[in-house]
Enzyme design. Sequence first.
Site, PDB file in Angstrom:
ATOM      1  N   GLY A 153      15.241  57.574  29.022  1.00 31.92           N
ATOM      2  CA  GLY A 153      14.928  56.652  30.310  1.00 31.92           C
ATOM      3  C   GLY A 153      15.586  57.388  31.484  1.00 31.92           C
ATOM      4  N   ILE A 187      18.384  56.539  33.581  1.00 31.37           N
ATOM      5  CA  ILE A 187      19.894  56.783  33.749  1.00 31.37           C
ATOM      6  C   ILE A 187      20.244  57.511  32.365  1.00 31.37           C
ATOM      7  CG2 ILE A 187      22.163  55.959  34.005  1.00 31.37           C
ATOM      8  CD1 ILE A 187      20.816  53.398  35.113  1.00 31.37           C
ATOM      9  N   ASN A 196      12.613  54.412  21.681  1.00 29.65           N
ATOM     10  CA  ASN A 196      11.154  54.149  21.258  1.00 29.65           C
ATOM     11  C   ASN A 196      10.184  54.202  22.354  1.00 29.65           C
ATOM     12  OD1 ASN A 196      11.474  52.130  23.075  1.00 29.65           O
ATOM     13  ND2 ASN A 196      11.401  50.384  21.685  1.00 29.65           N
ATOM     14  N   PHE A 229      22.263  52.695  26.359  1.00 25.33           N
ATOM     15  CA  PHE A 229      21.297  52.335  27.629  1.00 25.33           C
ATOM     16  C   PHE A 229      20.064  51.491  27.066  1.00 25.33           C
ATOM     17  CE2 PHE A 229      23.281  56.567  28.797  1.00 25.33           C
ATOM     18  CZ  PHE A 229      23.571  56.428  30.086  1.00 25.33           C
ATOM     19  N   SER A 268      25.705  45.709  34.440  1.00 25.23           N
ATOM     20  CA  SER A 268      24.902  45.735  35.538  1.00 25.23           C
ATOM     21  C   SER A 268      25.859  44.752  36.565  1.00 25.23           C
ATOM     22  CB  SER A 268      23.598  45.168  35.494  1.00 25.23           C
ATOM     23  OG  SER A 268      23.021  45.063  36.823  1.00 25.23           O
ATOM     24  N   TYR A 317      17.211  38.244  32.241  1.00 24.67           N
ATOM     25  CA  TYR A 317      17.760  39.922  32.007  1.00 24.67           C
ATOM     26  C   TYR A 317      19.226  39.796  32.205  1.00 24.67           C
ATOM     27  CZ  TYR A 317      19.362  44.530  33.566  1.00 24.67           C
ATOM     28  OH  TYR A 317      19.928  45.587  33.748  1.00 24.67           O
ATOM     29  N   LYS A 373      22.748  40.909  29.505  1.00 23.25           N
ATOM     30  CA  LYS A 373      23.939  41.598  29.847  1.00 23.25           C
ATOM     31  C   LYS A 373      25.236  40.849  29.752  1.00 23.25           C
ATOM     32  CE  LYS A 373      21.682  45.473  30.766  1.00 23.25           C
ATOM     33  NZ  LYS A 373      21.795  46.587  29.611  1.00 23.25           N
ATOM     34  N   PHE A 416      25.797  49.638  39.879  1.00 26.84           N
ATOM     35  CA  PHE A 416      25.269  48.982  41.136  1.00 26.84           C
ATOM     36  C   PHE A 416      23.902  49.545  41.278  1.00 26.84           C
ATOM     37  CE2 PHE A 416      28.106  46.004  43.013  1.00 26.84           C
ATOM     38  CZ  PHE A 416      29.210  46.003  41.858  1.00 26.84           C
ATOM     39  N   ASN A 476       9.187  47.720  40.996  1.00 28.56           N
ATOM     40  CA  ASN A 476       9.863  46.634  41.665  1.00 28.56           C
ATOM     41  C   ASN A 476      10.836  46.887  42.464  1.00 28.56           C
ATOM     42  OD1 ASN A 476       8.652  44.711  39.913  1.00 28.56           O
ATOM     43  ND2 ASN A 476       9.772  45.689  37.955  1.00 28.56           N
TER      44      ASN A 476
END
Length: 336
Positions: free
Chosen positions: A11, A13, A33, A81, A125, A149, A153, A178, A198
Amino acid sequence: MKKILITGGCGYIGSHTCIALLEAGYDVVVIDNLINSRKKSLEAIETVTGKSLTFYQGDIRDKELLENIFKQEQIEAVIHFAGLKAVGESVEIPLEYYQNNVAGTLTLLEVMRQYNCKKIIFSSSATVYGDPEINPIPEDAKLSVTNPYGRTKLMLENILRDLYHSDQTWKITLLRYFNPIGAHQSGLLGESPQDIPNNLLPYITQVAIGQLPYIRVFGQDYPTKDGTGVRDYIHVMDLATGHLAALEHLENQQSLEVYNLGTGQGYSVLELIQMMSEVVGHPIPYKVLERRPGDIATCFANATKAEQELGWKAQFDIKDMCRDSWRWQQNYPKGF
Ligand code: NAD
Ligand code: UFG
């Protein structure tokens, strides 16, 4: 050579962090995945670094696969992650978010314990600060969340705290990111949203390149410098080196630690559009619309703890972030 398992390493990051780790001499094992990424990111990592990594395609909820990985590889620590990350989607399909993020992490932690691998760096996050009472936000600010979401976290932060309290041989670091933007300087690797983005920055670059007609600025009536939302944008390669610093610190860490990874500076939506217009060399069209439900006015980090304890500080400024995002967007207009 220390071997690090990176969950979600294909992904955005994760892939940039793979680069930082390989360049620092670590061996890297990735499990992903590919639900929100492509294998191509691994090729880019290998091209950039000239080094190879080991890839297992699969889900962190697949206990047997995880056990095989821990049997095969001498994993020293995990950087975690893998997870789903779209705030709006999490409101639509909360069960998938709890299942993937919470249940997935529990499976990972169980297998880690089974194989006596007790070092983990977790992707949290700034969303756990909710609508912050003070900016810049220190790590000990009040926590609150407003969507599934964010709740995953915060739950996972609490689960990791409980785990640490039950067994202090665990070494656990929670990193609160951030707003990550930017791309690797090579232009070979960047954020590759599957649909219409988004987040603001990929939306801006897609308008700049002509794939979308105009930027939708969500509200200009916030109590900020120009009425638009203010965020702490941080270059993804700075985040990557933040993980490296956290990993190197983990060894000597005496307790569970939490660090903000931000620059400490806030930029408004209009400032970011202006900066990107300068980088691309032409104005980028935008329209001011209503506020987006759930958005907050201002959010930027107090990043001094990471500087003092990890010796890490963001190096790239907002112009670097825009320039690198734009290079990636031009090279890969449709992402990977
Ligand atoms: P991303 O979607 O690009 O990367 C996540 C990766 O995990 C993807 O490659 C996806 O395929 C994989 N994945 C998802 N569920 C999986 C599962 N069950 N098993 C194996 N692989 C799985 O997201 P990102 O922007 O790189 O974010 C990485 C982490 O950082 C996430 O946990 C996210 O919540 C967190 N985070 C991101 C931001 C942001 O704005 N990008 C901000 C704060 C925190
Ligand atoms: N915005 C627009 N137009 C857009 C998208 C965003 O005006 O098309 C504005 C938002 O209103 C906000 C700012 O741009 O003021 C940034 O919005 P993003 O969607 O890029 O980012 P958020 O701060 O809303 O959230 C991001 C991640 C979250 C994470 C949070 C803190 O999406 O998952 O940063 O790390 F929790």
